[in-house]
Scaffold this motif. Structure first.
Motif, PDB file in Angstrom:
ATOM      1  N   SER A   1      -5.751   6.990  -2.343  1.00 42.39           N
ATOM      2  CA  SER A   1      -5.531   5.622  -2.822  1.00 42.39           C
ATOM      3  C   SER A   1      -5.600   5.503  -4.342  1.00 42.39           C
ATOM      4  CB  SER A   1      -6.482   4.636  -2.155  1.00 42.39           C
ATOM      5  OG  SER A   1      -7.792   4.945  -2.274  1.00 42.39           O
ATOM      6  N   ALA A   2      -5.123   6.547  -5.018  1.00 44.26           N
ATOM      7  CA  ALA A   2      -5.120   6.516  -6.484  1.00 44.26           C
ATOM      8  C   ALA A   2      -4.304   5.345  -7.014  1.00 44.26           C
ATOM      9  CB  ALA A   2      -4.560   7.830  -7.031  1.00 44.26           C
ATOM     10  N   ILE A   3      -3.168   5.056  -6.387  1.00 45.14           N
ATOM     11  CA  ILE A   3      -2.306   3.960  -6.840  1.00 45.14           C
ATOM     12  C   ILE A   3      -2.827   2.628  -6.310  1.00 45.14           C
ATOM     13  CG2 ILE A   3       0.005   2.977  -6.712  1.00 45.14           C
ATOM     14  CD1 ILE A   3       1.089   5.845  -6.557  1.00 45.14           C
ATOM     15  N   TYR A   4      -2.982   2.543  -5.001  1.00 47.60           N
ATOM     16  CA  TYR A   4      -3.418   1.289  -4.372  1.00 47.60           C
ATOM     17  C   TYR A   4      -4.799   0.872  -4.890  1.00 47.60           C
ATOM     18  CZ  TYR A   4      -5.019  -1.857  -0.652  1.00 47.60           C
ATOM     19  OH  TYR A   4      -5.522  -2.924   0.052  1.00 47.60           O
TER      20      TYR A   4
ATOM     21  N   TYR B   1       0.851  -1.195   0.000  1.00 52.87           N
ATOM     22  CA  TYR B   1       0.000   0.000   0.000  1.00 52.87           C
ATOM     23  C   TYR B   1       0.876   1.230   0.000  1.00 52.87           C
ATOM     24  CZ  TYR B   1      -3.171   3.552   1.944  1.00 52.87           C
ATOM     25  OH  TYR B   1      -3.897   4.695   2.158  1.00 52.87           O
ATOM     26  N   GLU B   2       0.571   2.174  -0.865  1.00 53.31           N
ATOM     27  CA  GLU B   2       1.306   3.434  -0.924  1.00 53.31           C
ATOM     28  C   GLU B   2       0.308   4.576  -1.024  1.00 53.31           C
ATOM     29  OE1 GLU B   2       4.312   5.994  -0.701  1.00 53.31           O
ATOM     30  OE2 GLU B   2       4.705   3.822  -0.764  1.00 53.31           O
ATOM     31  N   PRO B   3      -0.019   5.240   0.112  1.00 53.23           N
ATOM     32  CA  PRO B   3      -0.921   6.388   0.029  1.00 53.23           C
ATOM     33  C   PRO B   3      -0.242   7.516  -0.727  1.00 53.23           C
ATOM     34  CG  PRO B   3       0.024   6.216   2.229  1.00 53.23           C
ATOM     35  CD  PRO B   3       0.477   5.008   1.476  1.00 53.23           C
ATOM     36  N   VAL B   4      -1.007   8.231  -1.544  1.00 50.07           N
ATOM     37  CA  VAL B   4      -0.387   9.289  -2.337  1.00 50.07           C
ATOM     38  C   VAL B   4      -1.395  10.402  -2.598  1.00 50.07           C
ATOM     39  CG1 VAL B   4      -0.936   8.169  -4.548  1.00 50.07           C
ATOM     40  CG2 VAL B   4       0.953   9.773  -4.430  1.00 50.07           C
ATOM     41  N   LEU B   5      -0.949  11.628  -2.442  1.00 53.65           N
ATOM     42  CA  LEU B   5      -1.729  12.798  -2.839  1.00 53.65           C
ATOM     43  C   LEU B   5      -1.401  13.144  -4.292  1.00 53.65           C
ATOM     44  CD1 LEU B   5      -1.139  14.944   0.370  1.00 53.65           C
ATOM     45  CD2 LEU B   5      -3.246  13.736  -0.248  1.00 53.65           C
ATOM     46  N   ALA B   6      -2.249  13.930  -4.926  1.00 50.09           N
ATOM     47  CA  ALA B   6      -2.053  14.251  -6.345  1.00 50.09           C
ATOM     48  C   ALA B   6      -0.679  14.862  -6.596  1.00 50.09           C
ATOM     49  CB  ALA B   6      -3.153  15.179  -6.830  1.00 50.09           C
TER      50      ALA B   6
ATOM     51  N   VAL C   1       3.904  -0.747  -6.822  1.00 45.46           N
ATOM     52  CA  VAL C   1       2.617  -1.150  -6.260  1.00 45.46           C
ATOM     53  C   VAL C   1       1.860  -2.031  -7.258  1.00 45.46           C
ATOM     54  CG1 VAL C   1       0.381  -0.376  -5.369  1.00 45.46           C
ATOM     55  CG2 VAL C   1       2.478   0.884  -4.787  1.00 45.46           C
ATOM     56  N   PHE C   2       1.801  -1.591  -8.513  1.00 50.24           N
ATOM     57  CA  PHE C   2       1.137  -2.397  -9.533  1.00 50.24           C
ATOM     58  C   PHE C   2       1.912  -3.683  -9.816  1.00 50.24           C
ATOM     59  CE2 PHE C   2      -1.586   1.164 -10.181  1.00 50.24           C
ATOM     60  CZ  PHE C   2      -2.704   0.668 -10.834  1.00 50.24           C
TER      61      PHE C   2
ATOM     62  N   LEU D   1       2.055  12.169  -6.834  1.00 53.04           N
ATOM     63  CA  LEU D   1       1.899  11.058  -7.772  1.00 53.04           C
ATOM     64  C   LEU D   1       3.037  11.025  -8.788  1.00 53.04           C
ATOM     65  CD1 LEU D   1       0.085   8.739  -8.851  1.00 53.04           C
ATOM     66  CD2 LEU D   1      -0.979  10.439 -10.334  1.00 53.04           C
ATOM     67  N   THR D   2       3.729   9.891  -8.848  1.00 56.78           N
ATOM     68  CA  THR D   2       4.783   9.677  -9.838  1.00 56.78           C
ATOM     69  C   THR D   2       4.712   8.237 -10.326  1.00 56.78           C
ATOM     70  OG1 THR D   2       6.430   8.930  -8.218  1.00 56.78           O
ATOM     71  CG2 THR D   2       6.339  11.315  -8.674  1.00 56.78           C
ATOM     72  N   ALA D   3       5.243   8.027 -11.522  1.00 54.61           N
ATOM     73  CA  ALA D   3       5.329   6.661 -12.044  1.00 54.61           C
ATOM     74  C   ALA D   3       6.226   5.812 -11.161  1.00 54.61           C
ATOM     75  CB  ALA D   3       5.861   6.691 -13.478  1.00 54.61           C
ATOM     76  N   GLU D   4       7.237   6.436 -10.586  1.00 53.67           N
ATOM     77  CA  GLU D   4       8.168   5.707  -9.724  1.00 53.67           C
ATOM     78  C   GLU D   4       7.447   5.124  -8.511  1.00 53.67           C
ATOM     79  OE1 GLU D   4      12.468   6.438  -7.448  1.00 53.67           O
ATOM     80  OE2 GLU D   4      11.367   8.111  -8.312  1.00 53.67           O
ATOM     81  N   LYS D   5       6.470   5.859  -7.981  1.00 51.96           N
ATOM     82  CA  LYS D   5       5.712   5.347  -6.839  1.00 51.96           C
ATOM     83  C   LYS D   5       4.677   4.313  -7.263  1.00 51.96           C
ATOM     84  CE  LYS D   5       6.070   9.179  -3.558  1.00 51.96           C
ATOM     85  NZ  LYS D   5       5.320  10.150  -2.731  1.00 51.96           N
TER      86      LYS D   5
END
Length: 254
Positions: free
Chosen positions: A145-148, A87-92, A103-104, A95-99
């Motif tokens: 949770s845009a990424i997760y 899980y990686e919480p992220v704000l807008a 996760v994906f 947001l980076t491809a590296e993060k």
């Protein structure tokens, strides 16, 4: 069918608690995770049989080798519960491809690697059960949770697509959508978590679901119903509701 269950992500959280529960219920458990030392602690703590198979599910050849090793040493896998995830919480603004990529790679591609290794032997024996652990965060996009949530939504969609296909070969595919469960992953959250469950309560619900023919295993029920309702609302209402859950730091000017 055998009573052998393979559990990934078994070094902590739901995966660990489920491994202990199923071992105590007489299952022969094959436990996998990246942290070999934590798997050994799990094996020593178990009230039943747990064999450990350290594994990074993002490495497809290693996944195939571990599945073959389990079946050679223990016998055919009757049930697989694919819990490995992060899980990686992220704000807008963060947001980076590296993060997003790791996760994906773990949450989605790691699960695909496991499915690829499991489907062929289960098709050959015309039997088997696979439970893919996603999340209620996959129902609707929630702040941070845009990424997760995206990775979990992908798992839900994939399972929906595969379920009728695998059923033709006698394989039961289930999707597990937990809400907030008190684990090392949710300990990262810096916001109130509605309907937060203790891990043992979550595992009780999961274990009951594994004895059923339901496609979706979800808990806590009230939270899943609320998010289902959010899905049904027009976006002007649903997004207004989810905006109220934004963490305070997101509202601060940079």
């Amino acid at each position: 069918m055998s009573n052998i269950v393979w559990i990934t992500g078994a070094s902590s959280g739901i995966g660990r608690a489920l491994a202990l529960r199923m071992a105590s219920e007489g299952w022969r458990v094959a436990a996998s995770a990246r942290r070999a030392e934590e798997l050994e602690k799990l094996r020593q703590e178990a009230a039943g049989e747990i064999a450990v198979y350290p594994l990074d599910t993002t490495k497809p050849d290693d996944v195939k080798n571990v599945v073959a090793k389990i079946e050679s040493e223990m016998g055919p896998i009757a049930t697989a519960v694919l819990c490995a995830g992060t899980y990686e919480p992220v704000l807008a603004r963060e947001l980076t491809a590296e993060k997003a990529r790791p996760v994906f790679e773990l949450n989605f591609m790691g699960t695909v690697n496991c499915l690829e290794a499991l489907i062929a032997p289960m098709r050959a024996q015309k039997a088997g059960r696979i439970a893919v652990v996603a999340s209620l965060a996959g129902y609707f996009g929630l702040p941070t949770s845009a990424i997760y949530g995206g990775s979990k939504a992908a798992l839900i969609n994939m399972a929906e697509a595969l379920r009728p296909d695998l059923a033709l070969d006698g394989i039961k595919l289930q999707i597990v959508n937990p809400g907030f469960v008190k684990t090392p992953l949710t300990d990262k959250n810096e916001f109130p978590m509605p309907f937060l469950m203790e891990v043992d309560d979550a595992v009780d619900a999961l274990y009951r679901g594994l004895q059923s023919d339901r496609f979706e295993i979800t808990f806590p029920r009230r939270f899943s119903l609320i998010l289902r309702l959010v899905q049904m609302l027009p976006y002007r209402l649903s997004l207004a509701l989810t905006a109220k859950t934004m963490p305070k730091q997101a509202k601060l000017t940079s």
